[in-house]
Design a protein around this motif. Structure first.
Motif, PDB file in Angstrom:
ATOM      1  N   MET A  72      -1.441   0.261  -0.178  1.00  0.00           N
ATOM      2  CA  MET A  72      -0.317  -0.373   0.146  1.00  0.00           C
ATOM      3  C   MET A  72       0.067  -1.412  -0.633  1.00  0.00           C
ATOM      4  SD  MET A  72       1.130   1.211   2.810  1.00  0.00           S
ATOM      5  CE  MET A  72       2.231   0.193   3.265  1.00  0.00           C
ATOM      6  N   LYS A  73      -0.947  -2.254  -1.103  1.00  0.00           N
ATOM      7  CA  LYS A  73      -0.779  -3.380  -2.062  1.00  0.00           C
ATOM      8  C   LYS A  73      -0.189  -2.818  -3.574  1.00  0.00           C
ATOM      9  CE  LYS A  73      -3.323  -7.131  -4.197  1.00  0.00           C
ATOM     10  NZ  LYS A  73      -4.693  -7.723  -4.054  1.00  0.00           N
ATOM     11  N   ASP A  74      -0.945  -1.693  -3.761  1.00  0.00           N
ATOM     12  CA  ASP A  74      -0.480  -0.976  -5.157  1.00  0.00           C
ATOM     13  C   ASP A  74       1.077  -0.650  -5.138  1.00  0.00           C
ATOM     14  OD1 ASP A  74      -3.122  -1.627  -6.173  1.00  0.00           O
ATOM     15  OD2 ASP A  74      -3.763   0.358  -5.558  1.00  0.00           O
ATOM     16  N   LEU A  75       1.434  -0.080  -4.044  1.00  0.00           N
ATOM     17  CA  LEU A  75       2.666   0.399  -3.971  1.00  0.00           C
ATOM     18  C   LEU A  75       3.630  -0.626  -3.900  1.00  0.00           C
ATOM     19  CD1 LEU A  75       4.948   2.386  -3.233  1.00  0.00           C
ATOM     20  CD2 LEU A  75       4.425   2.232  -0.674  1.00  0.00           C
ATOM     21  N   LEU A  76       3.342  -1.961  -3.272  1.00  0.00           N
ATOM     22  CA  LEU A  76       4.082  -3.036  -3.415  1.00  0.00           C
ATOM     23  C   LEU A  76       4.367  -3.408  -4.947  1.00  0.00           C
ATOM     24  CD1 LEU A  76       5.988  -4.948  -2.029  1.00  0.00           C
ATOM     25  CD2 LEU A  76       3.880  -6.145  -1.440  1.00  0.00           C
ATOM     26  N   ILE A  77       3.152  -3.690  -5.409  1.00  0.00           N
ATOM     27  CA  ILE A  77       3.207  -3.991  -6.934  1.00  0.00           C
ATOM     28  C   ILE A  77       3.802  -3.273  -7.721  1.00  0.00           C
ATOM     29  CG2 ILE A  77       1.413  -4.464  -8.822  1.00  0.00           C
ATOM     30  CD1 ILE A  77      -0.449  -5.457  -6.839  1.00  0.00           C
ATOM     31  N   SER A  78       3.937  -2.022  -7.650  1.00  0.00           N
ATOM     32  CA  SER A  78       4.459  -0.985  -8.762  1.00  0.00           C
ATOM     33  C   SER A  78       5.922  -1.130  -8.435  1.00  0.00           C
ATOM     34  CB  SER A  78       3.953   0.399  -8.467  1.00  0.00           C
ATOM     35  OG  SER A  78       4.272   1.054  -7.119  1.00  0.00           O
ATOM     36  N   ILE A  79       6.491  -1.244  -6.978  1.00  0.00           N
ATOM     37  CA  ILE A  79       7.989  -1.494  -6.946  1.00  0.00           C
ATOM     38  C   ILE A  79       8.434  -2.490  -7.469  1.00  0.00           C
ATOM     39  CG2 ILE A  79       9.563  -1.974  -4.997  1.00  0.00           C
ATOM     40  CD1 ILE A  79       8.089   0.132  -3.032  1.00  0.00           C
ATOM     41  N   THR A  80       7.641  -3.671  -7.170  1.00  0.00           N
ATOM     42  CA  THR A  80       8.294  -4.990  -7.660  1.00  0.00           C
ATOM     43  C   THR A  80       8.168  -4.970  -9.263  1.00  0.00           C
ATOM     44  OG1 THR A  80       7.297  -6.125  -5.661  1.00  0.00           O
ATOM     45  CG2 THR A  80       7.832  -7.412  -7.368  1.00  0.00           C
ATOM     46  N   LYS A  81       7.142  -4.659  -9.864  1.00  0.00           N
ATOM     47  CA  LYS A  81       7.066  -4.483 -11.304  1.00  0.00           C
ATOM     48  C   LYS A  81       8.208  -3.934 -11.895  1.00  0.00           C
ATOM     49  CE  LYS A  81       2.564  -5.517 -12.298  1.00  0.00           C
ATOM     50  NZ  LYS A  81       1.152  -5.354 -12.932  1.00  0.00           N
TER      51      LYS A  81
END
Length: 77
Positions: A1-10
């Motif tokens: 979940m953390k990786d999904l949020l980071i990839s969306i934001t980046k």
């Protein structure tokens, strides 16, 4: 979940190296809080006009959390 949020934001910001996500432990209701930190100049890009992008990020994250039987909340700091 953390990786999904980071990839969306980046994908949204000009300074992707400044994207940081902190994860809290689940509270008594079982809600996990994700605290998203971006550079000051990228804050408007992440929030969007009238908060539309922030709402969309939260909808995507809640949908992904539902698939994993989790309850989450995304805070943009």
């Amino acid at each position: 979940m953390k990786d999904l949020l980071i990839s969306i934001t980046k994908g949204l910001v000009d300074n992707p190296d400044a994207v940081v996500v902190d994860v809290d432990e689940p509270n008594e209701e079982g809600v996990i809080y994700y605290h998203l930190h971006v550079a000051e100049e990228d804050m408007g890009r992440v929030i969007g006009k009238q908060g539309r992008i922030a709402k969309a990020i939260r909808v995507v994250m809640r949908a992904a959390a539902t698939r994993n039987d989790q309850k989450i909340s995304v805070e943009i700091d």
